[in-house]
Design a protein around this motif. Structure first.
Motif, PDB file in Angstrom:
ATOM      1  N   CYS A   5       6.603  -4.334 -63.648  1.00 51.69           N
ATOM      2  CA  CYS A   5       7.435  -4.693 -64.528  1.00 51.69           C
ATOM      3  C   CYS A   5       7.260  -5.705 -65.472  1.00 51.69           C
ATOM      4  CB  CYS A   5       8.979  -4.510 -64.033  1.00 51.69           C
ATOM      5  SG  CYS A   5       9.442  -3.014 -63.315  1.00 51.69           S
ATOM      6  N   GLN A  29      12.822   3.084 -64.098  1.00 53.18           N
ATOM      7  CA  GLN A  29      14.119   2.307 -64.114  1.00 53.18           C
ATOM      8  C   GLN A  29      14.971   3.351 -65.147  1.00 53.18           C
ATOM      9  OE1 GLN A  29      13.095  -1.168 -66.481  1.00 53.18           O
ATOM     10  NE2 GLN A  29      12.669  -2.519 -64.601  1.00 53.18           N
ATOM     11  N   ASN A  32      16.292   5.848 -62.272  1.00 54.05           N
ATOM     12  CA  ASN A  32      17.181   5.004 -61.551  1.00 54.05           C
ATOM     13  C   ASN A  32      18.688   4.923 -62.185  1.00 54.05           C
ATOM     14  OD1 ASN A  32      18.373   3.496 -59.309  1.00 54.05           O
ATOM     15  ND2 ASN A  32      18.058   1.517 -60.365  1.00 54.05           N
TER      16      ASN A  32
END
Length: 189
Positions: A5, A29, A32
């Motif tokens: 990341c 992300q 999620n």
């Protein structure tokens, strides 16, 4: 799908992230965020449905239903060790709302039902000898919180020692724990 990341396109970046690993991180992300919203809605609906069934007296023998929910969760978690991809991340993330709804409601319902049945069938002296309802719920909460603390410490150590591979084994171990809990749930009276 491994991801890193840290954006490698930033000027002066000297890390180990590649454009592909950064893209994987961003995709993870996004998944999620989507899964958390959908799973929370699913958990709310399922929990309300379970509460309605229990309140109406339709769902009386909860141990079999609870065990089935735990088996479903075990299958999802164990499968995540062997099946990868974005579609399975959605499936596991949203699917885990089903057993978590049961985990959040059935133990408390069992303690409440036990106390109602005990009040109806026991004498006044017997009632004084038994634990108070508040103590029972406090003990139940300890059985929930202490394992969570232990899991947090173990998963943190696995992740620091083995990286992302340690995390996948922790999820696999959680699936095995769900399976063991499903068998034990069948013996609740």
């Amino acid at each position: 799908m491994d991801g890193c990341c840290e954006d490698p396109s930033v000027a002066g970046y000297n890390g180990i992230c590649t454009d592909e690993s950064y893209a994987n991180c961003l995709e993870g992300q996004a998944i999620n965020a989507d899964v958390n919203i959908l799973a929370n809605v699913a958990q709310l609906v399922i929990s309300l449905f379970i509460a309605l069934l229990m309140n109406r007296g339709i769902l009386v023998r909860v141990r079999f239903v609870w065990s089935a929910l735990l088996v479903f969760g075990a299958a999802l978690l164990i499968g995540s060790k062997f099946i990868t991809g974005a579609w399975y991340a959605y499936f596991v993330g949203i699917g885990m709302a089903v057993p978590i709804s049961g985990i959040n409601s059935f133990p408390f319902a069992i303690v409440g039902t036990y106390n109602v049945n005990q009040e109806e069938s026991e004498s006044v002296e017997k009632k004084k000898e038994t634990l108070e309802v508040g103590s029972q719920f406090g003990l139940l909460n300890l059985f929930i919180v202490v394992p969570q603390i232990i899991c947090t410490l173990v998963i943190g150590e696995l992740r620091s020692s083995y990286g992302d591979e340690g995390l996948s084994w922790a999820i696999f171990a959680a699936g095995i724990s769900f399976a063991v809990a499903a068998v034990i749930a069948l013996f609740i009276r």
